[in-house]
Design an enzyme around this catalytic site. Structure first.
Site, short mmCIF file in Angstrom:
data_model
loop_
_atom_site.label_atom_id
_atom_site.label_comp_id
_atom_site.label_asym_id
_atom_site.label_seq_id
_atom_site.Cartn_x
_atom_site.Cartn_y
_atom_site.Cartn_z
N ASP A 292 4.87 0.83 11.61
CA ASP A 292 6.05 0.70 12.47
C ASP A 292 6.66 2.07 12.73
O ASP A 292 7.16 2.35 13.84
CB ASP A 292 7.08 -0.23 11.83
CG ASP A 292 6.79 -1.70 12.15
OD1 ASP A 292 5.70 -1.98 12.68
OD2 ASP A 292 7.65 -2.55 11.87
N ASP B 244 2.01 -1.56 6.51
CA ASP B 244 2.87 -2.30 7.44
C ASP B 244 4.08 -1.45 7.81
O ASP B 244 4.43 -1.31 8.99
CB ASP B 244 3.30 -3.61 6.79
CG ASP B 244 3.97 -4.56 7.77
OD1 ASP B 244 3.96 -4.29 8.99
OD2 ASP B 244 4.50 -5.60 7.32
N TYR C 255 1.66 -8.99 -0.18
CA TYR C 255 1.77 -10.23 0.59
C TYR C 255 0.86 -11.31 0.02
O TYR C 255 0.47 -12.24 0.73
CB TYR C 255 1.39 -9.99 2.05
CG TYR C 255 2.30 -9.05 2.82
CD1 TYR C 255 3.31 -8.33 2.18
CD2 TYR C 255 2.16 -8.87 4.18
CE1 TYR C 255 4.13 -7.47 2.88
CE2 TYR C 255 2.99 -8.01 4.90
CZ TYR C 255 3.97 -7.31 4.23
OH TYR C 255 4.79 -6.46 4.93
N LYS D 278 1.23 4.87 -4.48
CA LYS D 278 2.49 5.10 -5.21
C LYS D 278 2.19 4.96 -6.69
O LYS D 278 2.92 4.31 -7.45
CB LYS D 278 3.56 4.09 -4.75
CG LYS D 278 4.98 4.42 -5.24
CD LYS D 278 5.49 5.76 -4.74
CE LYS D 278 6.92 6.02 -5.21
NZ LYS D 278 7.39 7.37 -4.88
N ASP E 242 6.15 7.78 0.18
CA ASP E 242 7.36 8.45 0.68
C ASP E 242 7.02 9.81 1.28
O ASP E 242 7.55 10.18 2.33
CB ASP E 242 8.41 8.57 -0.42
CG ASP E 242 7.83 8.95 -1.78
OD1 ASP E 242 6.58 8.94 -1.93
OD2 ASP E 242 8.61 9.24 -2.71
#
Length: 353
Positions: free
Chosen positions: A248, A244, A137, A187, A220
């Site tokens: 959720d 983020d 971001y 990752k 993942d």
């Protein structure tokens, strides 16, 4: 009596409903102990339609004079694109005030039937520490050949050693105060620059916390493990994007996105931190009075705790837990029929018991 000046930005959609409900609960919790002076700012999509901006040019400067910021939601799709609302209000506040870390508790509250049938509140109790100003971001990128068949868009993630280290160190400190286990989300098998730097910083900082066990998981694999074995997580630290997304998922494990709170914490003493529920503006139910205010109330409790009103914050959390355990005054997202105001009223009543 202590006095605090709070900037209130209800924003869009259900933010205009849950933030006033949260204010009523906070007022009841601090009665006789502190005075909360609320200063309302009408910034958001309505302000954008009137002025062409989500907030005034000096909006962030106006916020610097407050002790904290209580934020509702931003977003009015499809009328105002999400990238306009997010980059016009919340992200500039985070970046310019250097709200470097985002804290998101994920807990299955008593009485709530989460989607994992074999898990109970003891199994789902974690805190995500999200890097909050850089990463994916950062806003670095652009588009060329716009409108042609050869159009190209670039979005560059930015990771600085300084910023990653301070976020990771915050996570280690929190882990030390809890169950002494930290999970780092990465990752680096595919992202060999930014994520490899992230891993290196985690490994370096871990040397200063020999009492904290560290696990590194690819994002993942972490998503799968959160569903299969959420009890494996205590404190989790991740990049802006990864945390983020996973939070959720965590909110879904809690039983509703309407339950989830967050704190955006400033790095500098005296700079206001921002506290918000994470459910967004929810335009599909806005104006109906049925939005779940628990995320906003919980975020408000985090604000009180940050301001040094820890006992009031603890009373609010106990009241929320009693409310969900009772199960009789819940909004439709939790299978109930109560309104936003009825939930707030019940929390206030439980505060006074």
């Amino acid at each position: 009596m202590r006095h605090f000046r709070i900037a209130v930005i209800p924003g869009d959609g259900v933010g205009k409903e849950v933030i006033p409900a949260g204010q009523r609960v906070l007022e009841a919790a601090v009665a006789g102990e502190a005075e909360l002076a609320w200063h309302h700012f009408p910034w958001g999509s309505d302000f954008y339609r009137q002025t062409g901006s989500l907030m005034p040019p000096d909006g962030v400067e106006q916020l610097r004079q407050f002790d904290a910021i209580y934020f509702g939601a931003v977003g009015d799709p499809p009328h105002v694109p999400d990238h306009v609302t997010l980059w016009g209000l919340l992200l500039p506040i985070r970046k310019q005030l250097d709200l470097f870390v985002n804290v998101r508790p994920i807990r299955l509250l008593p009485g709530i039937a989460g989607p994992l049938r074999d898990k109970n509140p003891a199994d789902i109790d974690m805190v995500f520490i999200r890097e909050n100003t850089e990463g994916e971001y950062a806003g670095v990128g652009g588009r060329v050949h716009v409108g042609t068949a050869h159009e190209v868009a670039l979005e560059t993630a930015v990771f600085s050693r300084f910023n990653v280290e301070r976020v990771v160190r915050y996570a280690f400190e929190l882990a030390r105060s809890r169950r002494k286990h930290l999970t780092s989300i990465t990752k680096s098998n595919a992202q060999r620059y930014g994520m490899v730097l992230w891993d290196e910083v985690v490994q370096r900082v871990a040397q200063d916390y020999p009492d904290v066990t560290v696990t590194s998981l690819l994002v993942d694999a972490a998503a799968a493990l959160m569903v299969r074995a959420p009890e494996r997580f205590d404190v989790v630290v991740g990049s802006n994007l990864f945390a983020d997304i996973l939070t959720d998922l965590g909110a879904a494990l809690m039983g509703s996105l309407g339950l989830a709170p967050s704190a955006n914490l400033a790095s500098a003493p005296g700079m206001p931190s921002l506290f918000e529920p994470v459910h967004g503006s929810a335009p599909d139910i806005a104006g109906r009075g049925i939005a779940n205010p628990i995320g906003a109330i919980w975020a408000g409790a985090m604000m009180l705790d940050h301001l040094g009103l820890s006992e009031a914050a603890a009373r609010i959390l106990r009241a929320i837990e009693r409310l969900t355990q009772e199960g009789t005054v819940l909004t439709p997202d939790l299978g109930g029929t109560a309104t936003t105001e009825q939930v707030a009223d019940r929390v206030i009543a439980l505060l006074q018991d």
